[in-house]
Design a protein around this motif. Structure first.
Motif, PDB file in Angstrom:
ATOM      1  N   ASN A  28      -3.055  13.497  10.244  1.00  0.00           N
ATOM      2  CA  ASN A  28      -3.796  14.312  11.202  1.00  0.00           C
ATOM      3  C   ASN A  28      -5.037  14.832  10.478  1.00  0.00           C
ATOM      4  N   PRO A  29      -6.218  14.293  10.763  1.00  0.00           N
ATOM      5  CA  PRO A  29      -7.410  14.653   9.995  1.00  0.00           C
ATOM      6  C   PRO A  29      -7.822  16.118  10.110  1.00  0.00           C
ATOM      7  N   VAL A  30      -7.286  16.826  11.091  1.00  0.00           N
ATOM      8  CA  VAL A  30      -7.612  18.248  11.234  1.00  0.00           C
ATOM      9  C   VAL A  30      -6.949  19.066  10.133  1.00  0.00           C
ATOM     10  N   ILE A  31      -5.697  18.736   9.794  1.00  0.00           N
ATOM     11  CA  ILE A  31      -4.954  19.557   8.829  1.00  0.00           C
ATOM     12  C   ILE A  31      -4.481  18.794   7.597  1.00  0.00           C
ATOM     13  N   GLU A  32      -4.630  17.463   7.593  1.00  0.00           N
ATOM     14  CA  GLU A  32      -4.114  16.671   6.477  1.00  0.00           C
ATOM     15  C   GLU A  32      -5.203  15.820   5.851  1.00  0.00           C
ATOM     16  N   GLU A  33      -4.953  15.465   4.596  1.00  0.00           N
ATOM     17  CA  GLU A  33      -5.798  14.504   3.912  1.00  0.00           C
ATOM     18  C   GLU A  33      -4.888  13.409   3.355  1.00  0.00           C
ATOM     19  N   PHE A  34      -5.462  12.267   3.061  1.00  0.00           N
ATOM     20  CA  PHE A  34      -4.652  11.161   2.576  1.00  0.00           C
ATOM     21  C   PHE A  34      -5.339  10.461   1.426  1.00  0.00           C
ATOM     22  N   ARG A  35      -4.519   9.772   0.664  1.00  0.00           N
ATOM     23  CA  ARG A  35      -5.006   8.869  -0.371  1.00  0.00           C
ATOM     24  C   ARG A  35      -4.043   7.695  -0.402  1.00  0.00           C
ATOM     25  N   TYR A  36      -4.457   6.598  -0.992  1.00  0.00           N
ATOM     26  CA  TYR A  36      -3.592   5.428  -1.024  1.00  0.00           C
ATOM     27  C   TYR A  36      -3.845   4.633  -2.297  1.00  0.00           C
ATOM     28  N   GLU A  37      -2.850   3.827  -2.630  1.00  0.00           N
ATOM     29  CA  GLU A  37      -2.927   2.932  -3.780  1.00  0.00           C
ATOM     30  C   GLU A  37      -2.555   1.535  -3.304  1.00  0.00           C
ATOM     31  N   VAL A  86       0.848  -1.184   0.000  1.00  0.00           N
ATOM     32  CA  VAL A  86       0.000   0.000   0.000  1.00  0.00           C
ATOM     33  C   VAL A  86       0.885   1.234   0.000  1.00  0.00           C
ATOM     34  N   LYS A  87       0.650   2.112  -0.960  1.00  0.00           N
ATOM     35  CA  LYS A  87       1.358   3.390  -1.019  1.00  0.00           C
ATOM     36  C   LYS A  87       0.424   4.453  -0.456  1.00  0.00           C
ATOM     37  N   VAL A  88       0.860   5.118   0.609  1.00  0.00           N
ATOM     38  CA  VAL A  88       0.033   6.113   1.284  1.00  0.00           C
ATOM     39  C   VAL A  88       0.649   7.498   1.051  1.00  0.00           C
ATOM     40  N   PHE A  89      -0.179   8.432   0.616  1.00  0.00           N
ATOM     41  CA  PHE A  89       0.236   9.812   0.376  1.00  0.00           C
ATOM     42  C   PHE A  89      -0.545  10.714   1.325  1.00  0.00           C
ATOM     43  N   VAL A  90       0.162  11.476   2.150  1.00  0.00           N
ATOM     44  CA  VAL A  90      -0.473  12.382   3.102  1.00  0.00           C
ATOM     45  C   VAL A  90      -0.041  13.801   2.747  1.00  0.00           C
ATOM     46  N   THR A  91      -1.005  14.690   2.570  1.00  0.00           N
ATOM     47  CA  THR A  91      -0.707  16.086   2.240  1.00  0.00           C
ATOM     48  C   THR A  91      -1.537  17.010   3.121  1.00  0.00           C
ATOM     49  N   LEU A  92      -1.037  18.225   3.267  1.00  0.00           N
ATOM     50  CA  LEU A  92      -1.801  19.234   3.995  1.00  0.00           C
ATOM     51  C   LEU A  92      -3.054  19.579   3.211  1.00  0.00           C
ATOM     52  N   LYS A  93      -4.124  19.850   3.915  1.00  0.00           N
ATOM     53  CA  LYS A  93      -5.332  20.318   3.250  1.00  0.00           C
ATOM     54  C   LYS A  93      -5.025  21.635   2.541  1.00  0.00           C
ATOM     55  N   GLU A  94      -5.737  21.878   1.468  1.00  0.00           N
ATOM     56  CA  GLU A  94      -5.496  23.079   0.652  1.00  0.00           C
ATOM     57  C   GLU A  94      -5.606  24.360   1.473  1.00  0.00           C
ATOM     58  N   SER A  95      -6.474  24.374   2.469  1.00  0.00           N
ATOM     59  CA  SER A  95      -6.694  25.577   3.269  1.00  0.00           C
ATOM     60  C   SER A  95      -5.610  25.813   4.325  1.00  0.00           C
ATOM     61  N   VAL A  96      -4.692  24.856   4.493  1.00  0.00           N
ATOM     62  CA  VAL A  96      -3.647  24.966   5.517  1.00  0.00           C
ATOM     63  C   VAL A  96      -2.383  25.533   4.886  1.00  0.00           C
ATOM     64  N   LEU A  97      -1.807  26.543   5.528  1.00  0.00           N
ATOM     65  CA  LEU A  97      -0.559  27.117   5.036  1.00  0.00           C
ATOM     66  C   LEU A  97       0.557  26.085   5.121  1.00  0.00           C
ATOM     67  N   ASP A  98       1.476  26.124   4.157  1.00  0.00           N
ATOM     68  CA  ASP A  98       2.581  25.173   4.086  1.00  0.00           C
ATOM     69  C   ASP A  98       3.903  25.953   4.059  1.00  0.00           C
ATOM     70  N   PRO A  99       4.432  26.344   5.227  1.00  0.00           N
ATOM     71  CA  PRO A  99       5.655  27.133   5.247  1.00  0.00           C
ATOM     72  C   PRO A  99       6.858  26.397   4.654  1.00  0.00           C
ATOM     73  N   GLN A 100       6.931  25.100   4.825  1.00  0.00           N
ATOM     74  CA  GLN A 100       8.034  24.332   4.240  1.00  0.00           C
ATOM     75  C   GLN A 100       7.936  24.342   2.711  1.00  0.00           C
ATOM     76  N   GLY A 101       6.738  24.175   2.195  1.00  0.00           N
ATOM     77  CA  GLY A 101       6.533  24.247   0.749  1.00  0.00           C
ATOM     78  C   GLY A 101       6.876  25.620   0.208  1.00  0.00           C
ATOM     79  N   LYS A 102       6.510  26.661   0.950  1.00  0.00           N
ATOM     80  CA  LYS A 102       6.820  28.032   0.533  1.00  0.00           C
ATOM     81  C   LYS A 102       8.330  28.256   0.485  1.00  0.00           C
ATOM     82  N   ALA A 103       9.052  27.736   1.487  1.00  0.00           N
ATOM     83  CA  ALA A 103      10.514  27.882   1.511  1.00  0.00           C
ATOM     84  C   ALA A 103      11.147  27.178   0.312  1.00  0.00           C
TER      85      ALA A 103
END
Length: 84
Positions: free
Chosen positions: A68-77, A4-21
């Protein structure tokens, strides 16, 4: 055995300071065509089905620990794993 490949990303509405850097660093290196960067997590799970539905196990693990379901979403294959 199921891989199972699991991908976890921040929700679109959450700021991503690491991504910005990373985005700013790429722009400073001349990659102006890269519009945005979002940083996430990638995990591989090897699951031996033992009477439980594999997708149910993965969803439960993601909801309880891997994301973390508050700030992240996930998908899997799912894919069949080669037996070694």
């Amino acid at each position: 055995m199921v891989k199972v490949k699991v991908f976890v990303t921040l929700k679109e509405s959450v700021l991503d300071p690491q991504g910005k850097a990373v985005s700013n660093a790429l722009h400073s290196l001349g990659y102006e065509e890269i519009a945005d960067v979002r940083i996430g997590k990638y995990m591989e799970l090897m699951i031996e089905p033992a009477g439980r539905d594999v997708e149910a196990v993965v969803r439960e693990a993601c909801e309880k620990l891997l994301a973390n379901p508050v700030i992240e979403e996930f998908r899997y294959e799912l894919e069949e794993a080669a037996v070694r």
